[in-house]
Design a protein around this motif. Structure first.
Motif, PDB file in Angstrom:
ATOM      1  N   UNK A 117       0.890  -1.215   0.040  1.00  0.00           N
ATOM      2  CA  UNK A 117       0.111   0.092  -0.074  1.00  0.00           C
ATOM      3  C   UNK A 117       1.014   1.363  -0.081  1.00  0.00           C
ATOM      4  N   UNK A 118       2.047   1.086   0.707  1.00  0.00           N
ATOM      5  CA  UNK A 118       2.790   2.609   0.801  1.00  0.00           C
ATOM      6  C   UNK A 118       3.435   2.719  -0.725  1.00  0.00           C
ATOM      7  N   UNK A 119       3.813   1.582  -1.351  1.00  0.00           N
ATOM      8  CA  UNK A 119       4.308   1.871  -2.638  1.00  0.00           C
ATOM      9  C   UNK A 119       3.503   2.524  -3.450  1.00  0.00           C
ATOM     10  N   UNK A 120       2.009   1.894  -3.461  1.00  0.00           N
ATOM     11  CA  UNK A 120       1.045   2.514  -4.399  1.00  0.00           C
ATOM     12  C   UNK A 120       0.659   3.827  -4.270  1.00  0.00           C
ATOM     13  N   UNK A 121       0.884   4.457  -2.767  1.00  0.00           N
ATOM     14  CA  UNK A 121       0.737   5.523  -2.168  1.00  0.00           C
ATOM     15  C   UNK A 121       1.644   6.737  -2.885  1.00  0.00           C
ATOM     16  N   UNK A 122       2.987   6.112  -3.124  1.00  0.00           N
ATOM     17  CA  UNK A 122       3.913   6.976  -3.710  1.00  0.00           C
ATOM     18  C   UNK A 122       3.533   6.885  -5.232  1.00  0.00           C
ATOM     19  N   UNK A 123       3.338   5.893  -5.779  1.00  0.00           N
ATOM     20  CA  UNK A 123       2.894   6.050  -6.978  1.00  0.00           C
ATOM     21  C   UNK A 123       1.807   6.897  -7.468  1.00  0.00           C
ATOM     22  N   UNK A 124       0.928   7.088  -6.422  1.00  0.00           N
ATOM     23  CA  UNK A 124      -0.272   7.905  -6.702  1.00  0.00           C
ATOM     24  C   UNK A 124       0.187   9.369  -6.560  1.00  0.00           C
ATOM     25  N   UNK A 125       1.064   9.956  -5.583  1.00  0.00           N
ATOM     26  CA  UNK A 125       1.537  11.024  -5.350  1.00  0.00           C
ATOM     27  C   UNK A 125       2.740  11.524  -6.641  1.00  0.00           C
ATOM     28  N   UNK A 126       3.549  10.488  -6.959  1.00  0.00           N
ATOM     29  CA  UNK A 126       4.536  10.880  -7.936  1.00  0.00           C
ATOM     30  C   UNK A 126       3.717  11.213  -9.304  1.00  0.00           C
ATOM     31  N   UNK A 127       2.708  10.502  -9.655  1.00  0.00           N
ATOM     32  CA  UNK A 127       1.871  10.638 -10.828  1.00  0.00           C
ATOM     33  C   UNK A 127       0.972  12.012 -10.854  1.00  0.00           C
TER      34      UNK A 127
END
Length: 284
Positions: A96-106
């Motif tokens: 979930x944390x990795x998905x979170x950062x993916x959402x922020x970066x994009x």
């Protein structure tokens, strides 16, 4: 993205070691700031052995806002642009944390967004979509703070010490035109207060309630009045909800708590201290 992290401790359980591991992969450095006056040598040593961790302890309970500002300054000086803020009893489920950062970066609005955050009230169905939504307030735990914006806007208000630190910061940033974005697909596991099973006075049904200590309710009430005065307009709905939430927590403690006389004393002190402008850490 260059990301630092901060988790603030206060008499933590040993589970914090496992919780830290759930978001360590998304930060380059994790500041662990221990507000517990007496150091726990065994726990401190275990935390210092974790890669990326910088353990900070000065023997003083300086509250939440001070430690957030301290970490923000350290991170800025080290060249970081974002600060992940976590509580000691919060953690992410796998990936979930990795998905979170993916959402922020994009996110195309990230440079003008003061804070990104998560949902915690109800676990959403799994989704590959980021589901960003502009909101007015976020909780500290699980949030990602834009450090240049944070520093430019004076950081977190240390007058509050603890409670409403996050919401006041969001109101200040919103009033200056910055975005506050919550991802409705990102869920944070987070506990609030001390959960007890109690029987309702009205219905007789047993249910779980979250109780906060009298001193914590002091901060909630005093800080609510302070923030309400600071923002007389623009956040009426949010502050009205805050007021109702505090009233429910106070009522629950009077119904189910054990130190009712102490709570009454602290609530009176909250009013007196607010009126006299005595903010920061409570003087008992």
């Amino acid at each position: 993205m260059k990301i630092a992290g901060i988790v603030i401790l206060y008499h933590p359980e040993a589970t914090v070691i496992q919780y830290v591991q759930t978001y360590l992969s998304i930060v380059d450095v994790l500041y662990i700031s221990d507000n517990t006056p007496e150091i726990n040598p065994q726990l401190a040593n275990a935390l210092q052995q974790i890669p990326k961790v910088q353990y900070l302890h000065d023997g003083n309970n300086m509250g939440i806002a001070y430690r957030l500002n301290q970490a923000a300054k350290l991170a800025i000086a080290a060249g970081y642009e974002w600060l992940l803020t976590m509580d000691q009893d919060s953690y992410f489920e796998p990936n979930v944390a990795e998905q979170y950062m993916h959402c922020v970066a994009g996110n195309i609005q990230k440079n003008s967004t003061a804070m990104f955050g998560i949902t915690m009230l109800e676990k959403p169905k799994q989704s590959i979509d980021c589901m960003p939504r502009q909101v007015t307030e976020l909780i500290t735990s699980g949030s990602l703070v834009n450090l240049p914006i944070c520093i430019a806007n004076g950081g977190f208000d240390e007058q509050l010490f603890i409670d409403l630190v996050d919401h006041e910061y969001c109101y200040r940033c919103k009033s200056k035109g910055y975005g506050i974005i919550q991802f409705d697909n990102i869920f944070l596991c987070h506990s609030i207060g001390v959960a007890i099973a109690a029987r309702s006075v009205a219905t007789g049904q047993r249910s779980t309630r979250s109780l906060h200590s009298p001193v914590r309710l002091y901060y909630m009430l005093r800080n609510y009045w302070y923030v309400h005065k600071k923002y007389p307009t623009g956040f009426d709905k949010e502050l009205s909800q805050q007021k109702k939430s505090i009233q429910v927590r106070i009522k629950n403690y009077f119904l189910y708590g054990k130190q009712k006389a102490q709570l009454a004393s602290y609530l009176l002190k909250a009013y007196i201290d607010y009126r006299k402008g005595r903010m920061g850490k409570i003087n008992k």
